[in-house]
Each structure stands twice: as C-alpha cells, then as structure tokens.
Write a protein that holds these residues in place. Structure first.
Motif, PDB file in Angstrom:
ATOM      1  N   ILE A 275       1.027  -1.151   0.066  1.00 28.74           N
ATOM      2  CA  ILE A 275       0.039   0.005  -0.020  1.00 28.74           C
ATOM      3  C   ILE A 275       0.977   1.093  -0.013  1.00 28.74           C
ATOM      4  CG2 ILE A 275      -1.697   1.328   1.396  1.00 28.74           C
ATOM      5  CD1 ILE A 275      -2.604  -1.367   2.520  1.00 28.74           C
ATOM      6  N   LYS A 276       0.351   2.322  -0.904  1.00 28.11           N
ATOM      7  CA  LYS A 276       1.380   3.625  -0.904  1.00 28.11           C
ATOM      8  C   LYS A 276       0.482   4.641  -0.026  1.00 28.11           C
ATOM      9  CE  LYS A 276       4.589   3.105  -4.509  1.00 28.11           C
ATOM     10  NZ  LYS A 276       5.712   3.793  -4.909  1.00 28.11           N
ATOM     11  N   HIS A 277       1.176   5.060   0.878  1.00 29.20           N
ATOM     12  CA  HIS A 277       0.557   6.053   1.721  1.00 29.20           C
ATOM     13  C   HIS A 277       1.183   7.518   1.192  1.00 29.20           C
ATOM     14  CE1 HIS A 277      -1.030   3.235   4.672  1.00 29.20           C
ATOM     15  NE2 HIS A 277       0.044   2.819   4.912  1.00 29.20           N
ATOM     16  N   PRO A 278       0.378   8.564   1.247  1.00 32.67           N
ATOM     17  CA  PRO A 278       1.211   9.732   1.037  1.00 32.67           C
ATOM     18  C   PRO A 278       2.082  10.229   1.793  1.00 32.67           C
ATOM     19  CG  PRO A 278      -1.089  10.051   1.904  1.00 32.67           C
ATOM     20  CD  PRO A 278      -0.917   8.752   1.946  1.00 32.67           C
ATOM     21  N   LYS A 279       3.384  10.693   0.999  1.00 29.52           N
ATOM     22  CA  LYS A 279       4.362  11.168   1.692  1.00 29.52           C
ATOM     23  C   LYS A 279       4.139  12.611   2.232  1.00 29.52           C
ATOM     24  CE  LYS A 279       7.883   8.395  -0.755  1.00 29.52           C
ATOM     25  NZ  LYS A 279       9.009   8.300  -1.616  1.00 29.52           N
ATOM     26  N   ILE A 280       4.130  12.909   3.372  1.00 25.85           N
ATOM     27  CA  ILE A 280       3.793  14.078   3.978  1.00 25.85           C
ATOM     28  C   ILE A 280       4.839  14.484   5.026  1.00 25.85           C
ATOM     29  CG2 ILE A 280       2.235  15.496   5.142  1.00 25.85           C
ATOM     30  CD1 ILE A 280      -0.032  14.095   3.865  1.00 25.85           C
ATOM     31  N   PRO A 281       5.495  15.416   4.976  1.00 25.66           N
ATOM     32  CA  PRO A 281       6.620  15.695   6.175  1.00 25.66           C
ATOM     33  C   PRO A 281       5.821  15.989   7.326  1.00 25.66           C
ATOM     34  CG  PRO A 281       6.705  17.530   4.593  1.00 25.66           C
ATOM     35  CD  PRO A 281       5.723  16.466   4.014  1.00 25.66           C
TER      36      PRO A 281
ATOM     37  N   LEU B  80      13.753   4.788  10.979  1.00 31.75           N
ATOM     38  CA  LEU B  80      12.359   4.406  10.690  1.00 31.75           C
ATOM     39  C   LEU B  80      11.381   5.623  11.005  1.00 31.75           C
ATOM     40  CD1 LEU B  80      10.538   2.087   9.880  1.00 31.75           C
ATOM     41  CD2 LEU B  80      10.461   1.494  12.278  1.00 31.75           C
ATOM     42  N   ALA B  81      11.645   6.120  12.104  1.00 31.04           N
ATOM     43  CA  ALA B  81      10.755   7.417  12.251  1.00 31.04           C
ATOM     44  C   ALA B  81      10.590   8.292  11.058  1.00 31.04           C
ATOM     45  CB  ALA B  81      10.907   7.932  13.818  1.00 31.04           C
ATOM     46  N   ARG B  82      11.823   8.603  10.350  1.00 25.37           N
ATOM     47  CA  ARG B  82      11.811   9.544   9.338  1.00 25.37           C
ATOM     48  C   ARG B  82      11.060   9.198   8.304  1.00 25.37           C
ATOM     49  NH1 ARG B  82      18.230  11.178   8.740  1.00 25.37           N
ATOM     50  NH2 ARG B  82      18.375  12.076  10.884  1.00 25.37           N
ATOM     51  N   PHE B  83      10.397   7.870   8.196  1.00 29.15           N
ATOM     52  CA  PHE B  83       9.578   7.473   7.051  1.00 29.15           C
ATOM     53  C   PHE B  83       8.293   6.952   7.477  1.00 29.15           C
ATOM     54  CE2 PHE B  83      14.208   6.986   6.250  1.00 29.15           C
ATOM     55  CZ  PHE B  83      14.353   7.865   4.960  1.00 29.15           C
ATOM     56  N   PRO B  84       7.523   7.721   8.132  1.00 26.16           N
ATOM     57  CA  PRO B  84       6.265   7.447   8.572  1.00 26.16           C
ATOM     58  C   PRO B  84       5.231   6.722   7.484  1.00 26.16           C
ATOM     59  CG  PRO B  84       6.285   9.829   8.725  1.00 26.16           C
ATOM     60  CD  PRO B  84       7.588   9.247   8.240  1.00 26.16           C
ATOM     61  N   HIS B  85       5.501   7.188   6.532  1.00 26.85           N
ATOM     62  CA  HIS B  85       4.516   6.620   5.268  1.00 26.85           C
ATOM     63  C   HIS B  85       4.620   5.237   4.872  1.00 26.85           C
ATOM     64  CE1 HIS B  85       8.043   8.101   3.237  1.00 26.85           C
ATOM     65  NE2 HIS B  85       7.796   7.418   2.286  1.00 26.85           N
ATOM     66  N   LEU B  86       5.755   4.607   5.380  1.00 27.13           N
ATOM     67  CA  LEU B  86       6.260   3.182   5.262  1.00 27.13           C
ATOM     68  C   LEU B  86       5.705   2.369   6.129  1.00 27.13           C
ATOM     69  CD1 LEU B  86      10.038   3.597   4.145  1.00 27.13           C
ATOM     70  CD2 LEU B  86       7.986   3.490   2.728  1.00 27.13           C
TER      71      LEU B  86
ATOM     72  N   PRO C 105      -3.676   0.514  10.998  1.00 25.76           N
ATOM     73  CA  PRO C 105      -4.789  -0.118  10.977  1.00 25.76           C
ATOM     74  C   PRO C 105      -5.848   0.753  10.610  1.00 25.76           C
ATOM     75  CG  PRO C 105      -4.064   0.366  12.874  1.00 25.76           C
ATOM     76  CD  PRO C 105      -3.092   0.748  12.195  1.00 25.76           C
ATOM     77  N   GLY C 106      -5.927   1.078   9.155  1.00 25.76           N
ATOM     78  CA  GLY C 106      -6.963   2.309   8.726  1.00 25.76           C
ATOM     79  C   GLY C 106      -6.631   2.636   7.583  1.00 25.76           C
ATOM     80  N   HIS C 107      -7.330   3.298   6.894  1.00 20.03           N
ATOM     81  CA  HIS C 107      -6.917   3.906   5.442  1.00 20.03           C
ATOM     82  C   HIS C 107      -6.344   5.326   5.644  1.00 20.03           C
ATOM     83  CE1 HIS C 107      -7.308   4.481   1.170  1.00 20.03           C
ATOM     84  NE2 HIS C 107      -7.821   5.620   1.257  1.00 20.03           N
ATOM     85  N   VAL C 108      -5.212   5.482   5.127  1.00 21.00           N
ATOM     86  CA  VAL C 108      -4.541   6.495   5.172  1.00 21.00           C
ATOM     87  C   VAL C 108      -4.716   7.440   3.898  1.00 21.00           C
ATOM     88  CG1 VAL C 108      -2.158   7.710   5.440  1.00 21.00           C
ATOM     89  CG2 VAL C 108      -2.595   5.721   6.761  1.00 21.00           C
ATOM     90  N   THR C 109      -5.217   8.652   4.146  1.00 26.21           N
ATOM     91  CA  THR C 109      -5.779   9.607   2.993  1.00 26.21           C
ATOM     92  C   THR C 109      -4.727  10.718   3.206  1.00 26.21           C
ATOM     93  OG1 THR C 109      -7.380  10.830   4.152  1.00 26.21           O
ATOM     94  CG2 THR C 109      -8.031   8.664   2.947  1.00 26.21           C
ATOM     95  N   GLU C 110      -4.938  11.785   2.325  1.00 23.93           N
ATOM     96  CA  GLU C 110      -4.020  13.007   2.297  1.00 23.93           C
ATOM     97  C   GLU C 110      -4.655  13.834   3.466  1.00 23.93           C
ATOM     98  OE1 GLU C 110      -1.713  14.532   0.485  1.00 23.93           O
ATOM     99  OE2 GLU C 110      -1.646  12.782  -0.868  1.00 23.93           O
ATOM    100  N   GLU C 111      -6.008  13.767   3.821  1.00 22.74           N
ATOM    101  CA  GLU C 111      -6.576  14.228   5.136  1.00 22.74           C
ATOM    102  C   GLU C 111      -6.148  13.896   6.445  1.00 22.74           C
ATOM    103  OE1 GLU C 111      -8.539  12.958   2.394  1.00 22.74           O
ATOM    104  OE2 GLU C 111      -8.425  14.564   1.447  1.00 22.74           O
TER     105      GLU C 111
END
Length: 164
Positions: free
Chosen positions: A2-8, A79-85, A89-95
């Motif tokens: 699953i690809k999560h949005p990359k947001i700093p 690892l904490a630098r890349f939370p999108h990886l 347990p849920g759907h990650v969206t831009e919002e």
C-alpha cells in the motif's frame, strides 16, 4: 504494498525530549562502563536464570550492550523519518495522513526510549552484580519495562484506530 502519501511531519516536543534523553542515557552507559572498567572482574555474569547468573563472559560484553542500544536507537530514529512506510490499521488519506504519521512516529519514539531504558537497567545491574557478592537480578523491573512496551503499543494502537 500500500502506498501512503508522503507528507513531512516535524518532530514533536516529546520526540525531541526522548531523543535527548536516549542520547544522555547511552552516554551515561558509556561513562559508567569506563568509570568501573578497571574494577570489574575479567569474567562477569552475562545470563541469568531464576534471577541468578548461569553464564559468564568477558567484561567486553558490556560494550556489546552499549552497541546494541546505539544500533536500536539509530535504526528506530531512521524508521521514524519515513512514517509513510509504516503499516497502519486504517485507510491513510491525504486528509488524515498527518494524524496517522504523528501517532506512528510518537509510538516509535516511546518504544525507543523504553528500550534504551531497559538496556541501561540491564547494563547497570550487570555492573552492580559484577562488583559485588550479590548475584540478584531483579527481573521484576525488566517485567515492568516489557509490560510498559506492550501497554504503549496497545495505547497507540487504540489512538491510531480512532483516527478517521
């Protein structure tokens, strides 16, 4: 995958405090080791069963404790630098990504400081036991540490599951 949005997501104050505390604790482990190095016997207790030592090794094992603490600290901070990886347990969206990522990073930070504290406790107790006739390792403190990690994971799992 699953690809999560990359947001700093910047570090929170808690993460910064944990980082500084972990570094101070690891430095304390290093300093303590070198303060007591000459007093330590060549063979020290390295494994315990039923709270008494059953295996012995060279005092260089103390350096291995420090190395493992440093490696775990470093890898978890990376690892904490890349939370999108992370797996959430849920759907990650831009919002909602920032909420997920903040909680994920904070979970890693809490577990990291707890692990460093456990290693420091083991390190200190090993030095104390090696310098005295007392061969008692208080496994209750370690149990509390591991229960703390499990509770931390449980609390953050609930927090993350509540994110909409």
């Amino acid at each position: 995958m699953i690809k999560h949005p990359k947001i700093p997501v910047p570090k929170t104050l808690t993460e910064k405090i944990h980082d500084i505390s972990a570094v101070v604790i690891i430095l304390g482990m290093i300093i303590t080791t070198f303060i007591y190095w000459r007093e330590l016997p060549q063979q020290i207790a390295i494994h315990f069963t039923q709270e008494s030592p059953d295996q012995f090794g060279g005092k260089w094992v103390l350096l291995l404790n420090i190395a493992i603490a440093i490696i775990i600290y470093t890898l978890t901070r990376i690892l904490a630098r890349f939370p999108h990886l992370l797996n959430y347990p849920g759907h990650v969206t831009e919002e909602n990504a920032v909420k997920f990522y903040k909680n994920g990073k904070l979970l890693i930070s809490w577990i990291n400081i707890e692990i460093v504290l456990i290693f420091a406790l083991i390190h200190w107790k090993t030095i104390q036991i090696s310098l005295s006739e007392n061969s008692f390792l208080d496994s209750f403190n370690l149990l509390i540490g591991f229960v703390g990690i499990i509770l931390t994971m449980f609390i953050f799992l609930i927090r993350i599951m509540l994110i909409k």
